[in-house]
Enzyme design. Sequence first.
Site, mmCIF file in Angstrom:
data_model
loop_
_atom_site.group_PDB
_atom_site.id
_atom_site.type_symbol
_atom_site.label_atom_id
_atom_site.label_comp_id
_atom_site.label_asym_id
_atom_site.label_seq_id
_atom_site.Cartn_x
_atom_site.Cartn_y
_atom_site.Cartn_z
ATOM 1 N N ARG A 1 -0.957 -56.154 -23.459
ATOM 2 C CA ARG A 1 -1.071 -56.071 -24.813
ATOM 3 C C ARG A 1 -0.878 -57.573 -24.926
ATOM 4 O O ARG A 1 -0.841 -58.983 -23.967
ATOM 5 C CB ARG A 1 0.869 -55.535 -24.769
ATOM 6 C CG ARG A 1 1.720 -56.248 -26.342
ATOM 7 C CD ARG A 1 2.761 -56.252 -26.651
ATOM 8 N NE ARG A 1 2.785 -56.855 -27.907
ATOM 9 C CZ ARG A 1 3.157 -55.615 -28.927
ATOM 10 N NH1 ARG A 1 2.454 -54.474 -29.134
ATOM 11 N NH2 ARG A 1 3.467 -56.683 -29.960
ATOM 12 N N HIS B 1 15.173 -62.229 -29.209
ATOM 13 C CA HIS B 1 15.389 -63.506 -29.879
ATOM 14 C C HIS B 1 15.111 -63.429 -31.455
ATOM 15 O O HIS B 1 14.435 -62.105 -31.651
ATOM 16 C CB HIS B 1 14.394 -64.373 -29.361
ATOM 17 C CG HIS B 1 12.796 -63.870 -29.321
ATOM 18 N ND1 HIS B 1 12.259 -63.500 -28.588
ATOM 19 C CD2 HIS B 1 12.268 -64.710 -29.956
ATOM 20 C CE1 HIS B 1 10.733 -62.905 -29.541
ATOM 21 N NE2 HIS B 1 10.887 -63.602 -30.019
ATOM 22 N N HIS C 1 14.663 -59.613 -31.963
ATOM 23 C CA HIS C 1 13.386 -58.555 -31.355
ATOM 24 C C HIS C 1 12.861 -58.646 -30.383
ATOM 25 O O HIS C 1 13.377 -59.656 -29.555
ATOM 26 C CB HIS C 1 11.887 -59.064 -32.336
ATOM 27 C CG HIS C 1 11.229 -59.924 -33.044
ATOM 28 N ND1 HIS C 1 12.229 -60.876 -33.273
ATOM 29 C CD2 HIS C 1 10.067 -60.539 -32.082
ATOM 30 C CE1 HIS C 1 11.427 -61.773 -33.654
ATOM 31 N NE2 HIS C 1 10.515 -62.298 -32.961
ATOM 32 N N ASP D 1 13.399 -64.854 -34.760
ATOM 33 C CA ASP D 1 12.375 -67.080 -34.878
ATOM 34 C C ASP D 1 13.237 -67.902 -35.624
ATOM 35 O O ASP D 1 13.860 -67.239 -36.725
ATOM 36 C CB ASP D 1 11.365 -66.154 -35.733
ATOM 37 C CG ASP D 1 10.422 -65.217 -34.676
ATOM 38 O OD1 ASP D 1 10.775 -65.000 -33.041
ATOM 39 O OD2 ASP D 1 8.967 -64.558 -35.662
#
Length: 357
Positions: free
Chosen positions: A282, A215, A272, A217
């Site tokens: 993570r 996607h 990203h 941002d």
Amino acid sequence: MVVSSQPILQNSSNLYRTCKSTSDLHFSDINNNSVIPVIDMLDPKAKFLITKACEEFGFFKIVNHGVSDDTMIKLERDAVKFFDLPQCDKDKAGPASPYGYGNKRIGSNGDVGWVEYILLAVNDGLVSEKSVAFPGTPHLFWYALNEYVAAVRNIACVVLEKMADGLKIEPKNVLSRMLKDEKSDSCFRVNHYPPCTEIEAYLKGGRNFIGFGEHTDPQVISVIRSNNTTGLQISLKDGTWVSVPPDEHSFFIIVGDSLQVLTNGRFKSVKHRVLANSVRSRLSMIYFGGPPLNEKILPLSSLMEEGEESLYKEFTWHEYKKSTYMTKLSADRLGLFEKNMIVPYAKKLPNLGKIIL
């Protein structure tokens, strides 16, 4: 629950680029996609390096940013405590609509990933406690949260002012003022990607195991920091996915869709994604710097050359934000607002008035 994606490329180790400082680099090196830019904020050339990195990558890493490790570690520690709670306790802070606790389901259009998260509204530079209720959350958690958010918002503003300086446009705060505005529509997200033992089966099938799907941002700028676990990838101009080496002491800057429009396409909003990890969890913390809802998003007049035409239709941040909530995560959402786009009758723009956020 997973999202299948593109097949893993052969010799994927060749795609893992090592970050190094751009201070001693010619940007021809970056054009060859050999590195991800690392910019020292104390470097006198930082404003020019930032501008170039935004043009070529839409993404870069900053060091000497002025935020103490203690500020970062305190919030990470508190976030880990929250995600370690029993599922029934975490669910009390959800479901995310859009703010609150979410698990695997990303947005309202069927996107899923190997992730759980907290999404919080940021008003006038502080996290709004009204955006989500954490059962039994100590006051110290909110203190650590606001200390961190204030620090990263400042980073975002400093970076935006260096961008304006590098672009030689006035006033210096032409971009940062949107984040400093008391009505700025910013938000803060903490993503947790637990270790996943099912990855090997997907690798054998030639698919990636997705933590958070590809996607861009929609906001102006994003400031991301993670623990020392791999997973984040960005897409280069040729569509190649490149892994970003983690660095828990630094921040990564992401150009958003709104900034691409404000620069009339000169800066690129980078696509990203995050891949799941089979061994380590993570944790990433992202500040999304957004303008006020009524802010008109159009190319800056001080940046436009004589005779240059806007590549985009004028819209408000409110209109664009609602549009993004109506599309899939991987959709070319900004494409709907390009002037040269021909929309077939059956694919007209959605009725943006149907959603109130």
